[in-house]
Design a protein around this motif. Structure first.
Motif, PDB file in Angstrom:
ATOM      1  N   ARG A 350      33.063   9.940 -41.914  1.00 52.82           N
ATOM      2  CA  ARG A 350      33.588  11.028 -42.778  1.00 52.82           C
ATOM      3  C   ARG A 350      34.257  11.998 -42.263  1.00 52.82           C
ATOM      4  O   ARG A 350      35.398  12.523 -42.381  1.00 52.82           O
ATOM      5  CB  ARG A 350      32.434  11.732 -43.575  1.00 52.82           C
ATOM      6  N   TRP A 354      38.460  12.840 -42.416  1.00 53.03           N
ATOM      7  CA  TRP A 354      39.074  14.390 -42.856  1.00 53.03           C
ATOM      8  C   TRP A 354      39.924  14.746 -41.542  1.00 53.03           C
ATOM      9  O   TRP A 354      41.037  15.219 -41.934  1.00 53.03           O
ATOM     10  CB  TRP A 354      38.088  15.323 -42.815  1.00 53.03           C
ATOM     11  N   LEU A 489      32.659  19.439 -46.736  1.00 48.69           N
ATOM     12  CA  LEU A 489      32.261  18.058 -46.352  1.00 48.69           C
ATOM     13  C   LEU A 489      30.901  17.674 -46.961  1.00 48.69           C
ATOM     14  O   LEU A 489      30.640  16.662 -47.432  1.00 48.69           O
ATOM     15  CB  LEU A 489      32.255  17.980 -44.770  1.00 48.69           C
ATOM     16  N   GLN A 492      31.348  16.841 -50.490  1.00 50.82           N
ATOM     17  CA  GLN A 492      32.166  15.531 -50.695  1.00 50.82           C
ATOM     18  C   GLN A 492      31.175  14.391 -50.418  1.00 50.82           C
ATOM     19  O   GLN A 492      31.140  13.438 -51.072  1.00 50.82           O
ATOM     20  CB  GLN A 492      33.470  15.280 -49.608  1.00 50.82           C
ATOM     21  N   ALA A 493      30.226  14.728 -49.402  1.00 51.87           N
ATOM     22  CA  ALA A 493      29.417  13.586 -49.137  1.00 51.87           C
ATOM     23  C   ALA A 493      28.223  13.602 -50.313  1.00 51.87           C
ATOM     24  O   ALA A 493      28.015  12.385 -50.630  1.00 51.87           O
ATOM     25  CB  ALA A 493      28.639  13.990 -47.903  1.00 51.87           C
ATOM     26  N   GLU A 498      25.980  10.531 -50.476  1.00 48.74           N
ATOM     27  CA  GLU A 498      25.427  10.213 -49.367  1.00 48.74           C
ATOM     28  C   GLU A 498      24.532  11.551 -48.961  1.00 48.74           C
ATOM     29  O   GLU A 498      24.490  12.593 -49.841  1.00 48.74           O
ATOM     30  CB  GLU A 498      26.645  10.435 -48.173  1.00 48.74           C
TER      31      GLU A 498
END
Length: 539
Positions: A350, A354, A489, A492-493, A498
């Motif tokens: 990830r 990015w 982040l 987004q995860a 995730e």
């Protein structure tokens, strides 16, 4: 290596096919003896053999603007036939390395290649490039070899015939010795060669390049002046005043010209994506703007403020690329420092996605800015300002009388911001205040650096003390920015199903790092306290 001195196994350019090839050349030039002979170099330390490579005829036409803008910036652009590397050669000075130039090569063609034209755009602007000088050289090369038969350096005796083009017809001829270091060799080897040459009575050339010598000598032959940057010396301001050396105006203008030249020198490096080039160019831009602001007593702000706003724009645009680069390095190091057992989910993948996406966008944005009309207009305005600076009354006063007061004023501004930040409770408001204090520290530091030639040790000490404050506050701000990205982040995860645990762990570590910097600030600030600064500056 240059000319016939390059064999296939010594080339290290990055380009392929029709793309430009780039390499660095490290060389020194010397005036040959009257008979053009070359001293025996077999006794130079490390040299096991000297191999003759014969004589090669080279024919080069150098291109520049009519007012010789490339020559003024120590940039050379030539189309050369003969030798092992026929083609177009662009040589750019390397700002951080003595005796070193970056050479960019392109295949032989009738017109200046677009790739090379782009690299000199900041110097040339909209002016046409035309043939300026023709150099025909008979090059006699000796290669210095080590005990394994590998090249250490090439030494050539060049017999040069220069002809000024464009109808003037001026000519000049001379013989010189050129020593070029082989790729990967220690530059200290050039000192050993030079020691041998000096013992034989051979001395360094006063001209930095063949083109510089050709321009000077063919200009003398035709009675015309050789090209030079028009604002290389202190200029008359409004009303015709010309500030002498030692005045506040002369010192400030010298610093501003140096930063303008640095900005131009780093432009081609940024276009080629060379390491740290965006940072260096951005620093030059910020130093220019900070100096305009700090030295408003010397320069009329009604003239400098509009240019300063454009410099602010350029710094912000360059910052997109640079800030992403710094943040990527920080986050990558942070992830690499997490034990494997705590890396939950595709953390590395990830972060890479990015990083690549952001770098691509930032690179495109930077290139667009440098190719845009607004950037060139800024450079024109900056040149015009330095050619006819808006000097105020204080500019005519001795630097020692004016500059310390300006530095103390900048320190007072920094003091107010630091004390305001320290009075706030930890949190977002304090983070913002500390960032403002960092910008004030940077401006004070640049003001101190600009004053060093005039004030010496006291200004150097001032700059060093406020730089320590700036560095600590910079680390704090980097942590604030990193936390914002880590939260993005994590979101987004989580949205992708995730685990966000690792991102939260890194967020906490950055929070602790920022708190540590805040605890350190009072001690660092105390060492840069106003009484000490006032004493150092004689206030």
């Amino acid at each position: 290596m240059a000319d016939t001195k390059r064999d296939a196994d010594t080339r290290h350019g990055s380009g392929t096919g029709t793309d430009p090839e780039t390499e660095q050349e490290i060389e020194r030039k010397y005036d040959a003896a009257a008979d053009g002979s070359l001293p025996d170099l077999g006794g130079v330390t490390g040299v096991a053999d000297v191999a003759a490579h014969g004589v090669t005829d080279l024919d080069a036409v150098y291109y520049d603007t009519a007012d010789e803008r490339l020559a003024a910036a120590s940039v050379t652009l030539r189309r050369r036939t003969g030798g092992a590397d026929e083609g177009w050669h662009l040589k750019l000075p390397v700002p951080t390395a003595e005796d070193t130039r970056q050479e960019v090569r392109a295949p032989l063609s009738d017109d200046v290649p677009d790739a090379l034209r782009a690299l000199v755009r900041a110097h040339v602007r909209d002016a046409p490039l035309t043939p300026l000088v023709r150099l025909r050289t008979a090059r006699d090369v000796r290669r210095l070899l080590d005990a394994d038969g590998d090249p250490l350096a090439d030494v050539s005796v060049d017999s040069v015939l220069a002809e000024r083009l464009g109808g003037s017809g001026g000519t000049a001829a001379w013989t010189e010795i050129e020593v070029e270091l082989a790729a990967g060799r220690d530059p200290a080897f050039l000192d050993a060669v030079e020691k041998k040459l000096r013992k034989a009575g051979v001395r360094r050339s006063q001209a930095p390049s063949k083109l510089a010598r050709a321009l000077a000598e063919t200009a003398a032959a035709t009675g015309r002046a050789a090209g030079a940057r028009k604002d290389s010396e202190p200029r008359a301001g409004a009303g015709g005043r010309r500030e002498p050396d030692g005045t506040a105006g002369a010192h400030v203008l010298a610093y501003l010209r140096h930063q303008r030249d640095a900005l131009l020198a780093w432009d081609p490096a940024v276009r080629q994506e060379l390491p740290d080039s965006v940072h260096k160019m951005r620093v030059a831009t910020r130093r220019l703007r900070s100096t305009f602001k700090a030295y408003r007593k010397v320069l009329d702000r009604t003239v400098t403020d509009p240019v300063g706003e454009e410099l602010k724009w350029l710094a912000a645009e360059l910052g997109v690329d640079r800030d992403h680069e710094v943040l990527t390095e920080r986050l990558t190091a942070a992830v690499d420092g997490v034990p494997r057992t705590l890396l939950l989910g595709p953390v590395h993948a990830r972060l890479r996605v990015w990083a690549v996406a952001g770098a691509t966008e930032a690179r495109h944005r930077t290139t667009t800015v440098l190719d845009g009309d607004r950037y060139l207009a800024l450079l024109d305005r900056l040149d015009a300002l330095l050619a006819d600076p808006p000097l105020r009354k204080a500019a005519a006063a001795p630097a020692a009388a004016v500059l310390p007061k300006i530095l103390l004023k900048e320190h007072g501004r920094l003091t107010a911001r630091v004390e305001h930040a320290l009075a706030l409770a930890p949190g977002e408001e304090r983070d913002t205040a500390l960032h403002e204090a960092r910008k004030a520290a940077k401006r004070a530091r640049y003001a101190g650096e600009a004053a060093v030639p005039a004030l010496g040790r006291s200004a150097r000490r001032f700059a060093k003390r406020v730089k320590a404050v700036q560095s600590l506050l910079g680390e704090h701000q980097d942590s604030v920015v990193a936390r914002g990205t880590l939260r993005e982040l994590a979101v987004q995860a989580h949205a992708a199903g995730e685990s966000a645990y690792t991102w939260g762990l890194l967020y906490g570590r950055e929070e602790a790092a920022a708190a540590a910097r805040e605890r350190e600030l009072p001690g660092v600030w105390e060492r840069a306290a106003r009484p000490k600064v006032r004493a150092a500056l004689g206030g």
